[in-house]
Design a protein around this motif. Structure first.
Motif, mmCIF file in Angstrom:
data_model
loop_
_atom_site.group_PDB
_atom_site.id
_atom_site.type_symbol
_atom_site.label_atom_id
_atom_site.label_comp_id
_atom_site.label_asym_id
_atom_site.label_seq_id
_atom_site.Cartn_x
_atom_site.Cartn_y
_atom_site.Cartn_z
ATOM 1 N N GLU A 5 0.716 -1.244 0.030
ATOM 2 C CA GLU A 5 -0.043 0.021 0.166
ATOM 3 C C GLU A 5 0.918 1.178 0.087
ATOM 4 O O GLU A 5 0.598 2.208 -0.738
ATOM 5 C CB GLU A 5 -0.876 -0.030 1.419
ATOM 6 C CG GLU A 5 -2.037 -1.199 1.176
ATOM 7 C CD GLU A 5 -2.802 -1.234 2.443
ATOM 8 O OE1 GLU A 5 -2.454 -0.481 3.139
ATOM 9 O OE2 GLU A 5 -3.878 -1.873 2.487
ATOM 10 N N ASP A 6 1.955 1.199 0.695
ATOM 11 C CA ASP A 6 2.790 2.498 0.915
ATOM 12 C C ASP A 6 3.516 2.580 -0.506
ATOM 13 O O ASP A 6 3.920 3.823 -0.961
ATOM 14 C CB ASP A 6 4.105 2.419 1.950
ATOM 15 C CG ASP A 6 3.295 2.426 3.260
ATOM 16 O OD1 ASP A 6 2.181 3.050 3.203
ATOM 17 O OD2 ASP A 6 4.043 2.122 4.267
ATOM 18 N N ARG A 9 1.373 4.590 -2.869
ATOM 19 C CA ARG A 9 0.853 5.989 -2.315
ATOM 20 C C ARG A 9 0.823 7.147 -3.375
ATOM 21 O O ARG A 9 1.822 6.976 -3.970
ATOM 22 C CB ARG A 9 1.450 6.502 -0.865
ATOM 23 C CG ARG A 9 0.934 5.457 0.209
ATOM 24 C CD ARG A 9 1.525 6.059 1.454
ATOM 25 N NE ARG A 9 1.090 7.359 1.818
ATOM 26 C CZ ARG A 9 1.786 8.516 2.140
ATOM 27 N NH1 ARG A 9 3.173 8.193 2.140
ATOM 28 N NH2 ARG A 9 1.174 9.479 2.341
ATOM 29 N N PRO A 11 0.557 10.885 -2.516
ATOM 30 C CA PRO A 11 0.358 11.834 -1.426
ATOM 31 C C PRO A 11 -0.491 13.309 -2.030
ATOM 32 O O PRO A 11 -1.470 13.725 -1.262
ATOM 33 C CB PRO A 11 2.062 12.335 -1.215
ATOM 34 C CG PRO A 11 2.672 11.462 -1.587
ATOM 35 C CD PRO A 11 1.913 10.705 -2.843
ATOM 36 N N ASP A 14 -4.009 11.812 -1.963
ATOM 37 C CA ASP A 14 -4.453 11.699 -0.563
ATOM 38 C C ASP A 14 -4.907 13.059 0.156
ATOM 39 O O ASP A 14 -5.696 12.915 0.738
ATOM 40 C CB ASP A 14 -3.245 11.015 0.296
ATOM 41 C CG ASP A 14 -3.292 9.493 -0.058
ATOM 42 O OD1 ASP A 14 -4.225 9.096 -0.638
ATOM 43 O OD2 ASP A 14 -2.115 8.897 0.186
ATOM 44 N N LYS A 15 -3.978 13.914 -0.154
ATOM 45 C CA LYS A 15 -4.118 15.091 0.496
ATOM 46 C C LYS A 15 -5.590 15.773 0.072
ATOM 47 O O LYS A 15 -6.260 16.443 0.719
ATOM 48 C CB LYS A 15 -3.404 16.311 -0.127
ATOM 49 C CG LYS A 15 -3.106 17.495 0.841
ATOM 50 C CD LYS A 15 -2.057 18.419 0.478
ATOM 51 C CE LYS A 15 -0.444 17.679 0.576
ATOM 52 N NZ LYS A 15 0.603 18.380 0.020
ATOM 53 N N ASP A 18 -8.598 13.916 1.587
ATOM 54 C CA ASP A 18 -8.717 14.308 2.862
ATOM 55 C C ASP A 18 -9.388 15.597 3.064
ATOM 56 O O ASP A 18 -10.316 15.786 3.811
ATOM 57 C CB ASP A 18 -7.234 14.404 3.469
ATOM 58 C CG ASP A 18 -6.464 13.180 3.798
ATOM 59 O OD1 ASP A 18 -7.440 12.174 3.706
ATOM 60 O OD2 ASP A 18 -5.124 13.361 3.952
#
Length: 262
Positions: A5-6, A9, A11, A14-15, A18
């Motif tokens: 999963e990492d 990623r 980012p 994801d940001k 979020d």
């Protein structure tokens, strides 16, 4: 598993997600500083992302410095063919149900850990309880949530509850809750006093797929209406609700089969 999963990623994505998930959980919007505080990051990390979300129409500014979601995400969700098809089948049935019961009603599905209102029909008179389309409601303390859980097999029910617990701060439920779900399934519907509004009874019936699993719940927030001509009592209203969900189950089962075949 976590290493894989990492490795994949993203980012920036994801940001952005979020931010969207945070804004969907609040009313009135948030400032950039409030967003950064709630997400535990520097305000500068979110400046460009917020700018892009505003330019793409997912987020808008309120009073210059507050950000809130637009309806674009909701509109995209409505483009999903099975949801559109289900709502198109349900609309005339819900309208007729509101006319004969003198009560409002709403259609609810399970989506990503929550029960979500996808269609709403107002009561024909002055009085009725309405819930906005797009509202997220609890699986644990609503008639719709009980029906969506009761008419699923044990494995799907466990998955739904696990996803709901991840998306809320509610505790897992005691043994009595699952006994209640079994009673709902045996009875064929849920009738319970509203845990949100005094004087309201949630009457909820399942819209069933051909395999007997619930694809939606049709719910009447029943209130005692004094009118001329008199509105049906709660017993008759349940009978009318069950007739409506049986009709919708027949239509939706056939229609969803057509979609799956495509």
């Amino acid at each position: 598993m976590e290493e894989n999963e990492d490795r994949y990623r993203a980012p920036a994505l994801d940001k952005g997600l979020d931010i969207l998930e945070l804004l969907s959980s609040v009313d009135g919007g948030l400032t950039q500083a409030e967003i950064s505080k709630k997400l535990g990051r520097s305000p500068n990390e979110f400046y460009r992302m917020l700018d892009r979300l505003v330019r793409r129409g997912y987020v808008t500014r309120l009073d210059g410095d507050r950000f809130t979601l637009t309806l674009k995400l909701f509109g995209l969700g409505q483009l999903h063919a099975p949801v559109r098809r289900l709502v198109s089948f349900a609309t005339p049935i819900m309208r007729e149900l509101a006319e004969v019961t003198r009560q409002a009603n709403q259609l609810v599905v399970f989506d990503r850990g929550a029960a979500v209102v996808i269609a709403q029909q107002e009561a024909p008179g002055y009085w009725g309880i309405s819930i906005r389309v797009g509202s997220h409601i609890s699986l644990f303390d609503t008639g719709s949530g009980h029906v969506l859980l009761a008419f699923r097999d044990d494995e799907e029910r466990r998955m739904m509850i696990a996803e709901h617990l991840r998306s809320t701060d509610k505790p897992d439920q005691p043994k009595e809750f699952f006994e209640r779900l079994d009673q709902v399934r045996d009875r064929g519907y849920e009738m319970m006093a509203s845990m949100q509004t005094a004087g309201v009874y949630n009457l909820s019936g399942p819209v069933l797929a051909p395999d007997g699993q619930a694809i939606a719940a049709l719910t009447i927030p029943y209130i005692t209406v004094i009118s001329q001509p008199p509105a049906p009592d709660i017993t008759r209203t349940i009978e009318l609700l069950l007739g409506a969900v049986q009709h919708l189950s027949q239509l939706a089962g056939h229609g969803m089969g057509e979609i799956n075949a495509e």
